[in-house]
Write a protein that holds these residues in place. Structure first.
Motif, PDB file in Angstrom:
ATOM      1  N   MET A   1       0.829  -1.184   0.000  1.00 24.42           N
ATOM      2  CA  MET A   1       0.000   0.000   0.000  1.00 24.42           C
ATOM      3  C   MET A   1       0.874   1.248   0.000  1.00 24.42           C
ATOM      4  O   MET A   1       1.905   1.299   0.649  1.00 24.42           O
ATOM      5  N   LYS A   2       0.408   2.243  -0.710  1.00 21.38           N
ATOM      6  CA  LYS A   2       1.098   3.529  -0.778  1.00 21.38           C
ATOM      7  C   LYS A   2       0.132   4.610  -0.299  1.00 21.38           C
ATOM      8  O   LYS A   2      -1.051   4.580  -0.633  1.00 21.38           O
ATOM      9  N   TYR A   3       0.645   5.559   0.494  1.00 16.89           N
ATOM     10  CA  TYR A   3      -0.180   6.627   1.054  1.00 16.89           C
ATOM     11  C   TYR A   3       0.252   7.955   0.463  1.00 16.89           C
ATOM     12  O   TYR A   3       1.432   8.275   0.463  1.00 16.89           O
TER      13      TYR A   3
ATOM     14  N   ASP B   1      -0.055   2.898   8.475  1.00 11.35           N
ATOM     15  CA  ASP B   1      -1.129   1.994   8.055  1.00 11.35           C
ATOM     16  C   ASP B   1      -2.474   2.699   8.237  1.00 11.35           C
ATOM     17  O   ASP B   1      -2.548   3.741   8.883  1.00 11.35           O
ATOM     18  N   GLU B   2      -3.527   2.103   7.682  1.00 11.36           N
ATOM     19  CA  GLU B   2      -4.843   2.735   7.709  1.00 11.36           C
ATOM     20  C   GLU B   2      -5.380   2.913   9.130  1.00 11.36           C
ATOM     21  O   GLU B   2      -6.024   3.911   9.428  1.00 11.36           O
TER      22      GLU B   2
ATOM     23  N   SER C   1      -4.855   9.475   0.739  1.00 13.11           N
ATOM     24  CA  SER C   1      -5.375   8.477  -0.186  1.00 13.11           C
ATOM     25  C   SER C   1      -4.528   7.216  -0.087  1.00 13.11           C
ATOM     26  O   SER C   1      -3.308   7.294   0.068  1.00 13.11           O
ATOM     27  N   VAL C   2      -5.186   6.070  -0.200  1.00 12.64           N
ATOM     28  CA  VAL C   2      -4.513   4.780  -0.164  1.00 12.64           C
ATOM     29  C   VAL C   2      -4.529   4.217  -1.583  1.00 12.64           C
ATOM     30  O   VAL C   2      -5.590   4.133  -2.209  1.00 12.64           O
ATOM     31  N   TYR C   3      -3.345   3.861  -2.066  1.00  9.37           N
ATOM     32  CA  TYR C   3      -3.220   3.310  -3.415  1.00  9.37           C
ATOM     33  C   TYR C   3      -2.776   1.865  -3.349  1.00  9.37           C
ATOM     34  O   TYR C   3      -1.902   1.506  -2.561  1.00  9.37           O
ATOM     35  N   SER C   4      -3.381   1.049  -4.183  1.00  2.00           N
ATOM     36  CA  SER C   4      -2.936  -0.319  -4.412  1.00  2.00           C
ATOM     37  C   SER C   4      -2.533  -0.362  -5.881  1.00  2.00           C
ATOM     38  O   SER C   4      -3.380  -0.222  -6.760  1.00  2.00           O
TER      39      SER C   4
END
Length: 157
Positions: free
Chosen positions: A1-3, A45-46, A95-98
């Motif tokens: 995951m990338k933030y 982390d989220e 924003s969280v990117y996959s």
């Protein structure tokens, strides 16, 4: 995951016409009065992000650590804490990117924010600009990518 973070400050005049919008990079953030932790966006982390956003809403403040920029942003931020109180609209989203796709977003907004103290450099080389913000009636939103509609769907939480 990338933030990926997006911090926007909009300075308005009395007629609610935007005077200026600043897009500000953020290295990390924390809340005064909340859990004793700083959220570094390169290693988080989220759960930590959402918990700190909830703390910001509850304690009505957030502290940003802003890396150096080439556009005199630091001078502008210090100017928000001059002799008169300057109110501004603040939106901070992570924003969280996959892969290349945004899958989730958490956003906190406050229409009447202000700088609590004069921003100060902290840390090593290069120093980060610690900027303490007061939030008035902050709102928290969660967004998730809807695969059927092929867009982000947001709701207030």
């Amino acid at each position: 995951m990338k933030y990926v973070s997006d911090l926007h400050i909009i300075i308005r005049e009395q007629q609610k016409i935007p005077v200026e919008r600043w897009d500000i990079p953020v290295h990390s953030f924390e809340v005064e009065g909340g859990a004793n932790r700083m959220i570094n966006l390169k290693s988080t982390d989220e759960i930590s992000i959402s918990s700190e956003f909830e703390q910001a809403r509850m304690h009505k403040n957030i502290i940003f650590y802003i890396p150096p920029t080439k556009d005199f942003l630091g001078v502008k931020l210090v100017g928000l804490r001059d002799n008169t109180l300057v109110l501004f609209e603040l939106t901070f989203a992570i924003s969280v990117y996959s892969g290349n796709r945004m899958t989730q977003m958490l956003r906190i907004t406050s229409e009447f924010s202000s700088v609590r103290e004069t921003p100060t450099p902290v840390g090593g080389t290069p120093p980060l600009l610690q900027t303490k913000i007061r939030l008035v009636r902050p709102q928290l939103f969660y967004g998730k990518f809807d695969t059927q509609r092929k867009k982000m769907v947001h709701k207030e939480i």
